[in-house]
Design a protein around this motif. Structure first.
Motif, PDB file in Angstrom:
ATOM      1  N   PRO A  83       0.799  -1.228   0.000  1.00  0.00           N
ATOM      2  CA  PRO A  83       0.000   0.000   0.000  1.00  0.00           C
ATOM      3  C   PRO A  83       0.831   1.278   0.000  1.00  0.00           C
ATOM      4  N   SER A  84       2.084   1.205   0.436  1.00  0.00           N
ATOM      5  CA  SER A  84       2.927   2.398   0.433  1.00  0.00           C
ATOM      6  C   SER A  84       3.188   2.913  -0.976  1.00  0.00           C
ATOM      7  N   LEU A  85       3.023   2.044  -1.983  1.00  0.00           N
ATOM      8  CA  LEU A  85       3.250   2.460  -3.359  1.00  0.00           C
ATOM      9  C   LEU A  85       2.220   3.486  -3.820  1.00  0.00           C
ATOM     10  N   ALA A  86       1.059   3.500  -3.198  1.00  0.00           N
ATOM     11  CA  ALA A  86      -0.024   4.386  -3.641  1.00  0.00           C
ATOM     12  C   ALA A  86       0.303   5.861  -3.422  1.00  0.00           C
ATOM     13  N   ALA A  87       1.291   6.146  -2.583  1.00  0.00           N
ATOM     14  CA  ALA A  87       1.605   7.540  -2.270  1.00  0.00           C
ATOM     15  C   ALA A  87       2.507   8.187  -3.312  1.00  0.00           C
ATOM     16  N   HIS A  88       2.978   7.428  -4.281  1.00  0.00           N
ATOM     17  CA  HIS A  88       3.952   7.943  -5.241  1.00  0.00           C
ATOM     18  C   HIS A  88       3.325   7.990  -6.642  1.00  0.00           C
ATOM     19  N   ARG A  89       3.337   9.173  -7.234  1.00  0.00           N
ATOM     20  CA  ARG A  89       2.766   9.337  -8.561  1.00  0.00           C
ATOM     21  C   ARG A  89       3.727   8.830  -9.625  1.00  0.00           C
ATOM     22  N   LEU A  90       3.178   8.183 -10.642  1.00  0.00           N
ATOM     23  CA  LEU A  90       3.980   7.642 -11.739  1.00  0.00           C
ATOM     24  C   LEU A  90       3.972   8.647 -12.886  1.00  0.00           C
ATOM     25  N   ALA A  91       5.129   9.192 -13.195  1.00  0.00           N
ATOM     26  CA  ALA A  91       5.236  10.204 -14.243  1.00  0.00           C
ATOM     27  C   ALA A  91       6.203   9.737 -15.320  1.00  0.00           C
ATOM     28  N   GLU A  92       6.301  10.515 -16.394  1.00  0.00           N
ATOM     29  CA  GLU A  92       7.242  10.194 -17.463  1.00  0.00           C
ATOM     30  C   GLU A  92       8.673  10.338 -16.940  1.00  0.00           C
ATOM     31  N   PRO A  93       9.631   9.525 -17.448  1.00  0.00           N
ATOM     32  CA  PRO A  93       9.472   8.507 -18.501  1.00  0.00           C
ATOM     33  C   PRO A  93       9.040   7.135 -17.970  1.00  0.00           C
ATOM     34  N   ALA A  94       8.883   7.029 -16.633  1.00  0.00           N
ATOM     35  CA  ALA A  94       8.500   5.744 -16.055  1.00  0.00           C
ATOM     36  C   ALA A  94       7.138   5.291 -16.567  1.00  0.00           C
ATOM     37  N   LEU A  95       6.227   6.235 -16.804  1.00  0.00           N
ATOM     38  CA  LEU A  95       4.897   5.878 -17.271  1.00  0.00           C
ATOM     39  C   LEU A  95       4.949   5.224 -18.644  1.00  0.00           C
ATOM     40  N   ALA A  96       5.785   5.745 -19.539  1.00  0.00           N
ATOM     41  CA  ALA A  96       5.913   5.155 -20.870  1.00  0.00           C
ATOM     42  C   ALA A  96       6.462   3.735 -20.785  1.00  0.00           C
ATOM     43  N   THR A  97       7.439   3.539 -19.923  1.00  0.00           N
ATOM     44  CA  THR A  97       7.989   2.191 -19.735  1.00  0.00           C
ATOM     45  C   THR A  97       6.940   1.248 -19.163  1.00  0.00           C
ATOM     46  N   ALA A  98       6.154   1.733 -18.198  1.00  0.00           N
ATOM     47  CA  ALA A  98       5.097   0.917 -17.599  1.00  0.00           C
ATOM     48  C   ALA A  98       4.073   0.504 -18.641  1.00  0.00           C
ATOM     49  N   THR A  99       3.726   1.410 -19.534  1.00  0.00           N
ATOM     50  CA  THR A  99       2.756   1.092 -20.587  1.00  0.00           C
ATOM     51  C   THR A  99       3.298   0.009 -21.507  1.00  0.00           C
ATOM     52  N   THR A 100       4.587   0.081 -21.830  1.00  0.00           N
ATOM     53  CA  THR A 100       5.208  -0.947 -22.668  1.00  0.00           C
ATOM     54  C   THR A 100       5.184  -2.306 -21.972  1.00  0.00           C
ATOM     55  N   LEU A 118      -3.829  -0.187 -11.562  1.00  0.00           N
ATOM     56  CA  LEU A 118      -2.879   0.421 -10.634  1.00  0.00           C
ATOM     57  C   LEU A 118      -2.025   1.470 -11.342  1.00  0.00           C
ATOM     58  N   VAL A 119      -1.532   1.136 -12.519  1.00  0.00           N
ATOM     59  CA  VAL A 119      -0.715   2.084 -13.281  1.00  0.00           C
ATOM     60  C   VAL A 119      -1.529   3.337 -13.605  1.00  0.00           C
ATOM     61  N   ALA A 120      -2.783   3.165 -14.020  1.00  0.00           N
ATOM     62  CA  ALA A 120      -3.634   4.314 -14.342  1.00  0.00           C
ATOM     63  C   ALA A 120      -3.874   5.202 -13.123  1.00  0.00           C
ATOM     64  N   ALA A 121      -4.100   4.569 -11.980  1.00  0.00           N
ATOM     65  CA  ALA A 121      -4.336   5.343 -10.756  1.00  0.00           C
ATOM     66  C   ALA A 121      -3.085   6.102 -10.336  1.00  0.00           C
ATOM     67  N   LEU A 122      -1.939   5.472 -10.432  1.00  0.00           N
ATOM     68  CA  LEU A 122      -0.690   6.136 -10.056  1.00  0.00           C
ATOM     69  C   LEU A 122      -0.353   7.264 -11.028  1.00  0.00           C
ATOM     70  N   ALA A 123      -0.657   7.054 -12.305  1.00  0.00           N
ATOM     71  CA  ALA A 123      -0.397   8.103 -13.295  1.00  0.00           C
ATOM     72  C   ALA A 123      -1.276   9.322 -13.049  1.00  0.00           C
ATOM     73  N   ALA A 124      -2.515   9.091 -12.570  1.00  0.00           N
ATOM     74  CA  ALA A 124      -3.440  10.196 -12.310  1.00  0.00           C
ATOM     75  C   ALA A 124      -3.246  10.800 -10.925  1.00  0.00           C
ATOM     76  N   GLY A 125      -2.434  10.155 -10.094  1.00  0.00           N
ATOM     77  CA  GLY A 125      -2.216  10.660  -8.746  1.00  0.00           C
ATOM     78  C   GLY A 125      -3.349  10.386  -7.795  1.00  0.00           C
ATOM     79  N   HIS A 126      -4.179   9.361  -8.078  1.00  0.00           N
ATOM     80  CA  HIS A 126      -5.308   8.993  -7.211  1.00  0.00           C
ATOM     81  C   HIS A 126      -4.855   7.910  -6.222  1.00  0.00           C
TER      82      HIS A 126
END
Length: 259
Positions: free
Chosen positions: A99-116, A188-196
């Motif tokens: 659950p600690s992962l939810a506090a960190h927003r996923l931004a570029e370039p990590a988001l692009a790698t996550a999508t791949t 999870l990736v979508a939520a982290l990318a949106a900061g929710h």
């Protein structure tokens, strides 16, 4: 200019060899190349993996600290068995740490790698052959490691350790013919990318439940296939052994025996 390096620091070459030994043996344990419950010996491991005996000993000591192996006098090192206690500990660790992962927003370039990586997992969705599963497992693990970006060094180490134990459980099920589906981390990736953060925690909880249920079903299926011990026939027991007393046949008294 004076050399300020510590005189107690290991030589670079020796340190590199030790790192190789630790990574190689840890991978062998996580992928079940070294089977759960088996006993291994330092000399045999050194020869098998082309490593130095001293490096193997240090690597095994580190693996013991991480609960992957344990040392037994006069028997060598035992690869940790995968049993109910281990599975319960892994599930509990994931519930506490992830659950600690939810506090960190996923931004570029990590988001692009996550999508791949998500695309790689989805490309083999529904396939059960080991090669396809291996591709999905590697991509899923790389994605999980990516999600720890910004979580801090301690959180990354703790999560990496608990995920290694999870990977070992999953690998055992794969090899046993009871593979569980790779995790779908898209929400999870979508939520982290949106900061929710709340949505991210909900996605983590769903992932944990799906994993726990799939592992439980997988091990129940494996247990059902284990061979059951068969009762020996009277002929195989031998003539020197007495036949069993029937449940409805009274045991004779001492007077009846004398008559």
């Amino acid at each position: 200019m004076l050399d300020t390096a510590s005189p107690f620091a290991p030589a670079p070459v020796a340190e590199a060899r030790l790192d190789v030994a630790i990574r190689r043996l840890r991978k062998a344990v996580v992928t079940c190349e070294l089977a759960p419950g088996d006993f291994v010996h330092e000399a045999a491991l050194a020869e098998r993996f082309g490593l130095g005996r001293a490096s193997v000993r240090v690597a095994l000591t580190e693996l013991a600290a991480a609960r992957f192996v344990s040392r037994h006098a006069r028997q060598g090192w035992r690869i940790a068995p995968i049993d109910g206690a281990l599975i319960a500990a892994v599930l509990d660790g994931r519930r506490r740490l992830e659950p600690s992962l939810a506090a960190h927003r996923l931004a570029e370039p990590a988001l692009a790698t996550a999508t791949t990586l998500l695309g790689m997992v989805q490309s083999v969705s529904g396939r059960t052959e080991l090669a396809a599963l291996a591709t999905a497992r590697v991509a899923e693990r790389q994605l999980r490691d990516l999600l720890t970006t910004g979580a801090g060094v301690f959180a990354r180490d703790w999560l990496g350790g608990i995920w290694d134990h999870s990977d070992r459980i999953v690998r055992m099920l794969d090899l046993g013919g009871h593979a569980i589906p790779p995790a779908d981390l898209g929400e999870l990736v979508a939520a982290l990318a949106a900061g929710h953060a709340d949505l991210a925690r909900q996605a983590i909880a769903r992932d944990q439940k799906l994993f726990a249920d799939a592992v439980a079903h997988g091990f129940l299926a494996m247990s059902a296939q284990l061979p059951r011990p068969q009762a020996r026939s009277a002929r195989r027991r031998g003539a020197h052994q007495s036949p069993p007393i029937a449940a409805d046949r009274p045991i004779p008294s001492s007077k009846e025996k004398q008559s």
